[in-house]
Design a protein around this motif. Structure first.
Motif, PDB file in Angstrom:
ATOM      1  N   LYS A   6       8.858 -13.027   4.312  1.00 41.05           N
ATOM      2  CA  LYS A   6       8.047 -12.123   5.138  1.00 41.05           C
ATOM      3  C   LYS A   6       7.978 -10.709   4.560  1.00 41.05           C
ATOM      4  CE  LYS A   6       8.787 -14.585   9.514  1.00 41.05           C
ATOM      5  NZ  LYS A   6       9.401 -14.530  10.862  1.00 41.05           N
ATOM      6  N   MET A   7       9.093 -10.213   4.027  1.00 37.03           N
ATOM      7  CA  MET A   7       9.097  -8.855   3.495  1.00 37.03           C
ATOM      8  C   MET A   7       8.197  -8.758   2.264  1.00 37.03           C
ATOM      9  SD  MET A   7      10.577  -5.848   4.138  1.00 37.03           S
ATOM     10  CE  MET A   7       9.030  -5.045   3.812  1.00 37.03           C
ATOM     11  N   LEU A  52       4.756  -6.640   1.662  1.00 34.21           N
ATOM     12  CA  LEU A  52       4.594  -5.721   0.532  1.00 34.21           C
ATOM     13  C   LEU A  52       3.310  -6.017  -0.239  1.00 34.21           C
ATOM     14  CD1 LEU A  52       8.272  -5.637  -0.761  1.00 34.21           C
ATOM     15  CD2 LEU A  52       6.970  -3.632  -0.017  1.00 34.21           C
ATOM     16  N   ALA A  53       3.001  -7.300  -0.411  1.00 35.88           N
ATOM     17  CA  ALA A  53       1.774  -7.670  -1.123  1.00 35.88           C
ATOM     18  C   ALA A  53       0.550  -7.154  -0.382  1.00 35.88           C
ATOM     19  CB  ALA A  53       1.707  -9.185  -1.284  1.00 35.88           C
ATOM     20  N   GLU A  54       0.528  -7.327   0.933  1.00 34.25           N
ATOM     21  CA  GLU A  54      -0.598  -6.842   1.733  1.00 34.25           C
ATOM     22  C   GLU A  54      -0.690  -5.319   1.677  1.00 34.25           C
ATOM     23  OE1 GLU A  54       0.035  -8.425   5.612  1.00 34.25           O
ATOM     24  OE2 GLU A  54      -0.666 -10.440   5.093  1.00 34.25           O
ATOM     25  N   ALA A  72      -3.956  -1.586  -5.158  1.00 42.29           N
ATOM     26  CA  ALA A  72      -3.425  -2.276  -6.326  1.00 42.29           C
ATOM     27  C   ALA A  72      -4.045  -3.655  -6.510  1.00 42.29           C
ATOM     28  CB  ALA A  72      -1.904  -2.422  -6.207  1.00 42.29           C
ATOM     29  N   ARG A  73      -4.007  -4.121  -7.750  1.00 41.14           N
ATOM     30  CA  ARG A  73      -4.248  -5.526  -8.057  1.00 41.14           C
ATOM     31  C   ARG A  73      -2.905  -6.230  -7.966  1.00 41.14           C
ATOM     32  NH1 ARG A  73      -6.667  -2.745 -12.141  1.00 41.14           N
ATOM     33  NH2 ARG A  73      -4.967  -3.320 -13.550  1.00 41.14           N
ATOM     34  N   VAL A  74      -2.792  -7.236  -7.137  1.00 41.87           N
ATOM     35  CA  VAL A  74      -1.486  -7.804  -6.807  1.00 41.87           C
ATOM     36  C   VAL A  74      -1.389  -9.263  -7.225  1.00 41.87           C
ATOM     37  CG1 VAL A  74       0.183  -8.256  -4.969  1.00 41.87           C
ATOM     38  CG2 VAL A  74      -1.263  -6.214  -4.869  1.00 41.87           C
ATOM     39  N   THR A  75      -0.297  -9.584  -7.897  1.00 44.92           N
ATOM     40  CA  THR A  75       0.073 -10.968  -8.178  1.00 44.92           C
ATOM     41  C   THR A  75       1.365 -11.267  -7.437  1.00 44.92           C
ATOM     42  OG1 THR A  75      -0.931 -10.916 -10.382  1.00 44.92           O
ATOM     43  CG2 THR A  75       0.681 -12.649  -9.964  1.00 44.92           C
ATOM     44  N   VAL A 125       5.313  -2.421   8.713  1.00 42.99           N
ATOM     45  CA  VAL A 125       5.441  -0.962   8.703  1.00 42.99           C
ATOM     46  C   VAL A 125       6.372  -0.532   7.572  1.00 42.99           C
ATOM     47  CG1 VAL A 125       6.335   1.027   9.980  1.00 42.99           C
ATOM     48  CG2 VAL A 125       4.917  -0.666  11.151  1.00 42.99           C
ATOM     49  N   LEU A 126       7.496  -1.223   7.434  1.00 49.49           N
ATOM     50  CA  LEU A 126       8.438  -0.879   6.372  1.00 49.49           C
ATOM     51  C   LEU A 126       7.821  -1.038   4.995  1.00 49.49           C
ATOM     52  CD1 LEU A 126      11.925  -2.318   7.429  1.00 49.49           C
ATOM     53  CD2 LEU A 126      11.263   0.070   7.177  1.00 49.49           C
ATOM     54  N   ALA A 127       6.993  -2.066   4.826  1.00 48.41           N
ATOM     55  CA  ALA A 127       6.364  -2.284   3.524  1.00 48.41           C
ATOM     56  C   ALA A 127       5.568  -1.059   3.092  1.00 48.41           C
ATOM     57  CB  ALA A 127       5.464  -3.513   3.583  1.00 48.41           C
ATOM     58  N   ARG A 128       4.800  -0.485   4.007  1.00 41.54           N
ATOM     59  CA  ARG A 128       4.010   0.709   3.670  1.00 41.54           C
ATOM     60  C   ARG A 128       4.916   1.889   3.338  1.00 41.54           C
ATOM     61  NH1 ARG A 128       1.307  -1.114   8.508  1.00 41.54           N
ATOM     62  NH2 ARG A 128      -0.574  -2.317   7.981  1.00 41.54           N
ATOM     63  N   LYS A 129       6.011   2.026   4.087  1.00 43.14           N
ATOM     64  CA  LYS A 129       6.937   3.139   3.836  1.00 43.14           C
ATOM     65  C   LYS A 129       7.662   2.960   2.504  1.00 43.14           C
ATOM     66  CE  LYS A 129       7.719   4.403   8.678  1.00 43.14           C
ATOM     67  NZ  LYS A 129       8.726   4.587   9.756  1.00 43.14           N
ATOM     68  N   ILE A 130       8.054   1.731   2.197  1.00 45.36           N
ATOM     69  CA  ILE A 130       8.717   1.457   0.923  1.00 45.36           C
ATOM     70  C   ILE A 130       7.784   1.802  -0.232  1.00 45.36           C
ATOM     71  CG2 ILE A 130       9.561  -0.396  -0.584  1.00 45.36           C
ATOM     72  CD1 ILE A 130      10.653  -1.748   1.995  1.00 45.36           C
ATOM     73  N   LEU A 131       6.518   1.390  -0.125  1.00 44.20           N
ATOM     74  CA  LEU A 131       5.572   1.669  -1.206  1.00 44.20           C
ATOM     75  C   LEU A 131       5.260   3.155  -1.326  1.00 44.20           C
ATOM     76  CD1 LEU A 131       3.028  -1.287  -1.098  1.00 44.20           C
ATOM     77  CD2 LEU A 131       5.066  -1.005  -2.494  1.00 44.20           C
ATOM     78  N   SER A 132       5.309   3.868  -0.221  1.00 45.95           N
ATOM     79  CA  SER A 132       5.097   5.313  -0.275  1.00 45.95           C
ATOM     80  C   SER A 132       6.203   5.987  -1.086  1.00 45.95           C
ATOM     81  CB  SER A 132       5.055   5.890   1.139  1.00 45.95           C
ATOM     82  OG  SER A 132       4.888   7.295   1.103  1.00 45.95           O
ATOM     83  N   VAL A 133       7.444   5.581  -0.825  1.00 47.62           N
ATOM     84  CA  VAL A 133       8.573   6.118  -1.599  1.00 47.62           C
ATOM     85  C   VAL A 133       8.483   5.652  -3.046  1.00 47.62           C
ATOM     86  CG1 VAL A 133      11.088   6.142  -1.832  1.00 47.62           C
ATOM     87  CG2 VAL A 133      10.050   6.217   0.445  1.00 47.62           C
ATOM     88  N   ALA A 134       8.157   4.379  -3.238  1.00 46.78           N
ATOM     89  CA  ALA A 134       8.050   3.831  -4.586  1.00 46.78           C
ATOM     90  C   ALA A 134       6.969   4.531  -5.396  1.00 46.78           C
ATOM     91  CB  ALA A 134       7.759   2.340  -4.518  1.00 46.78           C
ATOM     92  N   SER A 135       5.870   4.903  -4.729  1.00 48.09           N
ATOM     93  CA  SER A 135       4.778   5.582  -5.419  1.00 48.09           C
ATOM     94  C   SER A 135       5.241   6.898  -6.035  1.00 48.09           C
ATOM     95  CB  SER A 135       3.624   5.832  -4.449  1.00 48.09           C
ATOM     96  OG  SER A 135       2.642   6.646  -5.034  1.00 48.09           O
ATOM     97  N   ARG A 136       6.002   7.652  -5.259  1.00 53.69           N
ATOM     98  CA  ARG A 136       6.502   8.939  -5.791  1.00 53.69           C
ATOM     99  C   ARG A 136       7.424   8.707  -6.982  1.00 53.69           C
ATOM    100  NH1 ARG A 136       6.520   9.976  -0.172  1.00 53.69           N
ATOM    101  NH2 ARG A 136       8.739   9.516   0.064  1.00 53.69           N
ATOM    102  N   GLY A 137       8.278   7.691  -6.861  1.00 53.13           N
ATOM    103  CA  GLY A 137       9.171   7.376  -7.975  1.00 53.13           C
ATOM    104  C   GLY A 137       8.415   6.907  -9.197  1.00 53.13           C
ATOM    105  N   TYR A 138       7.415   6.055  -8.978  1.00 55.23           N
ATOM    106  CA  TYR A 138       6.637   5.523 -10.100  1.00 55.23           C
ATOM    107  C   TYR A 138       5.884   6.628 -10.830  1.00 55.23           C
ATOM    108  CZ  TYR A 138       2.628   3.559 -12.514  1.00 55.23           C
ATOM    109  OH  TYR A 138       1.676   3.290 -13.465  1.00 55.23           O
ATOM    110  N   HIS A 139       5.199   7.486 -10.079  1.00 55.46           N
ATOM    111  CA  HIS A 139       4.395   8.530 -10.723  1.00 55.46           C
ATOM    112  C   HIS A 139       5.274   9.544 -11.461  1.00 55.46           C
ATOM    113  CE1 HIS A 139       0.537   7.131  -9.346  1.00 55.46           C
ATOM    114  NE2 HIS A 139       0.969   7.047  -8.105  1.00 55.46           N
ATOM    115  N   GLN A 140       6.469   9.840 -10.934  1.00 56.40           N
ATOM    116  CA  GLN A 140       7.385  10.717 -11.655  1.00 56.40           C
ATOM    117  C   GLN A 140       7.881  10.042 -12.928  1.00 56.40           C
ATOM    118  OE1 GLN A 140       8.323  14.049 -11.009  1.00 56.40           O
ATOM    119  NE2 GLN A 140       9.013  13.724 -13.106  1.00 56.40           N
TER     120      GLN A 140
END
Length: 409
Positions: free
Chosen positions: A215-216, A220-222, A229-232, A387-402
């Motif tokens: 489920k998690m 995250l994929a959604e 993103a393009r998601v696999t 909801v957590l999936a969106r929050k995780i990706l928000s944090v991940a986005s900042r980490g990825y771009h840095q």
């Protein structure tokens, strides 16, 4: 222009000479990653064939409001719900008049009335028709309702006249369509996610597995698709409906998951190892079902296991490794074990959760997690996994771009 990646575009084609440009428009939209479904009016078929537009869009072309097969599932309503945007190009004076009058006498007008998606029109007509007071009143009425009007351009026309009324060039219409979508945090990025459990066969009827529901990872994929993103998604056996706009690869064992990841990792920007992968598998898969041994008075069965490949570590070790995010499902010392796992496997970020709490984690629709990275420890309180999936990706986005900026320096 990457904003069109994974976007669902319903392209309406009406009966004007500019209909031939719709072929190039479809090619332009698809080239940028849009999924295009074409709806043609009856008169549009006089200018360009449905087969041409079907070949270019790689989807069936929709023609009739009262299509027996489609209507069994209320086809026009499904299209209206499916669309992220409805683009009518060319939009003739007749179509504009019918839409402004609220008519629903064919599939395209019905769809426009039924959809909640933005509607954009690219007018195409003779300069006299465009300048006509009624046409301008109809355009004004539609603009007041929030419809976007792309063009028309000014210049020579098929009839020999010169003036406003030409349909904009397909590339410019594509640009205007892309601008209808905001630039999301992962626009144009490629994300690969592993999901669910793996199963390691013992014999034809038994296997080793775990309680992961997937489920998690599916959430995250959604969320990643929503973020542009393009998601696999490489998924172990789960009982969840496959998410839309996601390339899903079904696997069973850890080795199959490892192989699928390696085969699809090229060009990936972000890898998220969310699957609960079996650490070990039987050395040998028995051909026949294991039977009880009547001579075994201790009733003990020994299985020899061998370690499975570590998927996250193998991705992190690649020469051109993506940004790697792992998951750590622990029952004690959650933060300590997760931090060690991240460091040992060379991951950029890890999401830790306590699966000893039966109200969250495996099989639950809610979770609470702590995200760890270099210089970061952020706890996300209990919430639904979506909801957590969106929050995780928000944090991940900042980490990825840095991380990406650091690599480019």
């Amino acid at each position: 222009m990457q904003r069109l990646c994974n976007k669902r575009v319903v392209l309406g084609v009406t009966g004007g000479i500019a209909a031939y440009k719709s072929a190039e428009l479809i090619r332009s939209l698809c080239k940028l990653g849009a999924d295009v479904r074409v709806v043609m009016t009856k008169s549009a078929c006089e200018f360009i064939t449905p087969l041409t537009l079907q070949a270019l869009s790689h989807n069936p072309v929709h023609l009739d409001l009262l299509d027996t097969d489609a209507e069994a599932a209320m086809g026009h309503i499904e299209l209206a719900k499916w669309a992220d945007i409805v683009l009518v190009a060319p939009a003739t004076a007749n179509f504009i008049a019918r839409l402004a009058g609220g008519q629903a006498n064919d599939l395209l007008t019905t769809l426009c009335l039924a959809t909640a998606a933005p509607i954009c029109l690219a007018p195409a007509m003779n300069q006299g028709m465009w300048r006509d007071v009624t046409t301008q009143e109809n355009i004004g009425k539609l603009a007041e309702k929030g419809l976007k009007i792309f063009g028309p351009a000014d210049g020579s026309q098929a009839c020999g006249d010169i003036g406003p009324g030409r349909m904009l060039d397909p590339e410019l219409i594509t640009l205007h369509t892309a601008e209808m979508f905001k630039h999301d945090i992962f626009t144009g990025r490629s994300v690969l996610i592993t999901a669910g459990p793996t199963r390691e066969d013992i014999d034809p009827v038994r296997y080793i597995s775990n309680h992961s529901s997937g489920k998690m990872a599916y959430a995250l994929a959604e969320a990643a698709v929503e973020a542009g993103a393009r998601v696999t998604l490489v998924s172990g056996p789960v009982n969840i409906e496959k998410p839309g706009r996601v390339k899903t690869i079904d696997v069973v064992s850890a080795q199959q998951m490892h192989d699928a990841v390696q085969e699809n990792i090229e060009g990936v920007d972000i890898f998220i190892g969310c699957a609960a992968v079996s650490d070990y598998r039987p050395v040998e898969i028995l051909k026949d079902k294991i039977k009880k041994d009547p001579n075994n008075t201790e009733e003990i069965l020994e299985l020899k296991l061998v370690r499975n490949p570590d998927i996250a570590a193998s991705v992190a070790a690649l020469d051109s490794a993506p940004f790697v995010i792992g998951f750590a499902a622990e029952t004690r010392n959650v933060i300590e074990y997760a931090a060690n796992k991240m460091q040992k496997k060379g991951m950029n970020m890890i999401v830790a959760n306590d699966v000893s709490d039966k109200s969250i984690g495996f099989s639950s629709d809610v979770n609470e997690v702590t995200i760890l990275a270099e210089g970061l420890q952020k706890t996300l309180p209990r919430a639904s996994k979506k909801v957590l999936a969106r929050k995780i990706l928000s944090v991940a986005s900042r980490g990825y771009h840095q991380w990406k900026r650091d690599q480019e320096q």
